[in-house]
Enzyme design. Structure first.
Site, PDB file in Angstrom:
ATOM      1  N   GLU A 119      19.779  29.064  28.645  1.00 21.67           N
ATOM      2  CA  GLU A 119      19.133  28.504  27.460  1.00 21.67           C
ATOM      3  C   GLU A 119      19.729  27.143  27.132  1.00 21.67           C
ATOM      4  O   GLU A 119      20.933  27.014  26.913  1.00 21.67           O
ATOM      5  CB  GLU A 119      19.294  29.448  26.274  1.00 21.67           C
ATOM      6  CG  GLU A 119      18.558  28.988  25.030  1.00 21.67           C
ATOM      7  CD  GLU A 119      18.641  29.995  23.896  1.00 21.67           C
ATOM      8  OE1 GLU A 119      17.626  30.194  23.215  1.00 21.67           O
ATOM      9  OE2 GLU A 119      19.721  30.576  23.697  1.00 21.67           O
TER      10      GLU A 119
ATOM     11  N   CYS B 289      14.031  30.081  19.333  1.00 20.41           N
ATOM     12  CA  CYS B 289      14.144  31.093  20.379  1.00 20.41           C
ATOM     13  C   CYS B 289      12.786  31.488  20.948  1.00 20.41           C
ATOM     14  O   CYS B 289      12.726  32.240  21.917  1.00 20.41           O
ATOM     15  CB  CYS B 289      14.889  32.321  19.867  1.00 20.41           C
ATOM     16  SG  CYS B 289      14.077  33.154  18.502  1.00 20.41           S
TER      17      CYS B 289
END
Length: 500
Positions: free
Chosen positions: A383, A285
Site C-alpha cells: 500500500e 483505503c
C-alpha cells in the site's frame, strides 16, 4: 496570512480538560505546511480518567430507554445538517481534501447517524414459542459497557461517526481517540453531540498517539475497541487488544484493483478511474491503486487515464476546482516518492511522474502512473497511500482475478465492463469484500457492513450496518417455562366500570 491556532483538548466526564502528556504533536494545514494546532499526547493516566468517567455514566445511560436515547441522535442529526459546511471546511483544513470530497465524507457520516436512529428496531431480539411443550426461547441484546474507537487521519469526520452513534445508541459509553494529525473535526463532532443533549460521561475524547492507544488496548475497563488504520498497526491493535480480553474490530490497509475489460465504456469509466485513484490524494483505503488492463483495453485505457490525470488541477482543497489535493505530511510525501523510486528501480515504466512537487507550499505530490508492473514488484503489492496508479497488463479476466487474489489484502475490487457473464465470474471468484461494477470506490451504504477481508480486516464483526450493532452489543439467550397453573376465570378480579 497566519491562521489563528486552535486549541485541542481532551473531553472527559463532560469537561474539556488538558492532557497530562507533556509533549504535543503539530497539526498542519497540508496545503500550506502551516501549524494550525497542537495535539496533546495523552498518557495512560488520561485514558484511565476517561474510562472511570465513562464507567460512571454507563449505569444510567444503559438503563435509559432506547426510544429516549435516539432522541439525542435525532437532534444530533439535525445539528450536523445545520453545521454541514462548517464540518466540511474543518475536514479540508486539517486533512487537505477538496470541498467535494470533504462534503461527501460529512454526508456519509451523517448517514450512519440516520441508521443509528433506527436502534429500537436494530436492537430487537428473536423469539420462538413452544420450542418444547410450554417452553419459549428468546434472545435479548445488551450493551457491552465502556467501548473505544481509534480513528485515522484520512476521514476525520466519517470514521468517528461509523462507531459513535451506533455505540451510544445501543447503550454503551464511548471513548474516542482521534488521529493526532486531525483532531479538530472530532472535537467539533463531540461539541455538537453535547449540544444535542448527551449526558456527561457518555462520550469522551482522549487525544494522543502510541501511549493513548496502548492505554486503551490494555485497560481492563474497556470492553471493545474499533480501529481503522494501516495494516501493521491494525494487526498490533487486534493482537494486543484480544490478548487483554477485548472484542476488537481492526480495519486495515488495502491494494485495490480496478479491472478494465475491452468492452468498458471508457469515456465514462476513465473519469471514474481517475477519481478513484487520485481523489483525496489517494489517501483512502478504497482508492483504486492498481489498474488491471485486460487485452486490447491496455493501451487505450492507460493513454486515456494519463491524459485525464495530466489535466487535473493541483491545489488546496479550499480553492474552487482543485482536483488533486495535498498529502497529510511532508514525511508521508517522502514515503510516496520512495515508492515511485522503488518501482522505477524494479523495472516499472514511469508513464506519468509526479515526484517533483507541483506547488511550492504544502505537501503536494503530482499524479503518477507506473506502467508495466509485474506481480512480483513491491509496488504491485504494498500500500502506497498516495496519488500513484500502478498498471498491470494481462490477457484475460481469469489472469486479472488471479493477480488480484495474489494480494494479501482484500478490501475492494472494481470491474469496468458491460458483460454480465464477466461480472458474474469476477464476483464469484475474486477475493475482496467490497465489489464495484463500473464504480471505482465501492463504499457500502451505512446499513451495510464495511466488509474488508484477508489482511484488510482483523476480527469477526465489521463496522457499520447490522455488524456494527452486533459488535457493540452482547446477546443473551433465555429459555423459560412457568410451572404454576393459571388462575381460573372465577378467581380473576374483574375491572371496575371506570377501568379500561
Amino acid at each position: 496570512m497566519q491562521k489563528t491556532r486552535r486549541q485541542v483538548r481532551n473531553f472527559i466526564g463532560g469537561e474539556w480538560v488538558e492532557g497530562n502528556g507533556r509533549e504535543t504533536e503539530p497539526v498542519y494545514d497540508p496545503a500550506t505546511g502551516e501549524t494550525i494546532a497542537e495535539t496533546p499526547l495523552s498518557t495512560k493516566e488520561d485514558v484511565d480518567r476517561a474510562v472511570k468517567a465513562a464507567g460512571a455514566a454507563f449505569a444510567d445511560w444503559s438503563k435509559t430507554p432506547v426510544v429516549q436515547r435516539i432522541q439525542v441522535l435525532f437532534r444530533y442529526k439535525m445539528l450536523l445538517e445545520e453545521h454541514f459546511e462548517e464540518l466540511r471546511d474543518l475536514v479540508t483544513l486539517e486533512n487537505g481534501k477538496d470541498a467535494k470530497d470533504a462534503g461527501g465524507e460529512v454526508r456519509r457520516g451523517i448517514e450512519v447517524v440516520e441508521f443509528a436512529c433506527g436502534m429500537p428496531s436494530l436492537l430487537m431480539g428473536e423469539s420462538v414459542r413452544d420450542v418444547a411443550r410450554g417452553i419459549d426461547n428468546v434472545s435479548h441484546r445488551f450493551p457491552l459497557g465502556v467501548v473505544a474507537a481509534i480513528t485515522p487521519f484520512n476521514f476525520p469526520c466519517m470514521i468517528p461517526l461509523w462507531t459513535m452513534p451506533v455505540a451510544i445508541g445501543a447503550g454503551n459509553t464511548y471513548i474516542l481517540k482521534p488521529s493526532e494529525r486531525t483532531p479538530l473535526t472530532s472535537q467539533r463532532l463531540v461539541e455538537l453531540l453535547i449540544e444535542a443533549g448527551l449526558p456527561e460521561g457518555v462520550v469522551n475524547i482522549v487525544n494522543g498517539a502510541h501511549d493513548a492507544v496502548n492505554g486503551i488496548l490494555e485497560h481492563p475497563g474497556i470492553e471493545a475497541v474499533s480501529f481503522v488504520g494501516s495494516q501493521p498497526v491494525a494487526e498490533h491493535v487486534y493482537r494486543h487488544g484480544a490478548a487483554h480480553g477485548k472484542r476488537v474490530q481492526a480495519l486495515a490497509g488495502a491494494k485495490n484493483s480496478m479491472i478494465v475489460m475491452p468492452d468498458a465504456v471508457l469515456e465514462k469509466a476513465v473519469p471514474n478511474i481517475v477519481s478513484s485513484a487520485y481523489g483525496n490524494a489517494g489517501e483512502r483505503c478504497l482508492a483504486g491503486s492498481v489498474l488491471v488492463a485486460v487485452g486490447e483495453a491496455g493501451d487505450r485505457v492507460v493513454e486515456a487515464v494519463k491524459e485525464a490525470a495530466e489535466k487535473m488541477k493541483v491545489g488546496p482543497g479550499y480553492e474552487e476546482g482543485s482536483e488533486l489535493t495535498p498529502l497529510i505530511r511532508d514525511s508521508h510525501r517522502d514515503r510516496v516518492k520512495d515508492y515511485v523510486d522503488l518501482g522505477e528501480s524494479e523495472g516499472a515504466t514511469v508513464a506519468l511522474d509526479g515526484r517533483e512537487p507541483p506547488l511550492e507550499d504544502g505537501f503536494f505530490f503530482g499524479p503518477t502512473i507506473l506502467d508495466n508492473i509485474t506481480e512480483n514488484m513491491r509496488v504491485a503489492r504494498e500500500e502506497i497511500f498516495g496519488p500513484v496508479l500502478s498498471v498491470v497488463r494481462v490477457e484475460s479476466l481469469k489472469e486479472a482475478v488471479d493477480f488480484t487474489n495474489g494480494s494479501s489484502f482484500g478490501n475492494a475490487c472494481s470491474i469496468y465492463t458491460e458483460n454480465g457473464a464477466a461480472v458474474r465470474y469476477w464476483r464469484e471468484n475474486v477475493e475482496a469484500g467490497m465489489l464495484g461494477v463500473n464504480v471505482g470506490v465501492a463504499a457500502p451504504m451505512a446499513f451495510f457492513p464495511f466488509n474488508g477481508i484477508k489482511n484488510s480486516f482483523y476480527g469477526d464483526l465489521h463496522a457499520t450496518g447490522k455488524d456494527g450493532v452486533r459488535f457493540f452489543t452482547e446477546n443473551k439467550v433465555e429459555i423459560a417455562r412457568f410451572l404454576s397453573e393459571p388462575e381460573t376465570a372465577e378467581a380473576v378480579k374483574m375491572p371496575t366500570e371506570a377501568g379500561p
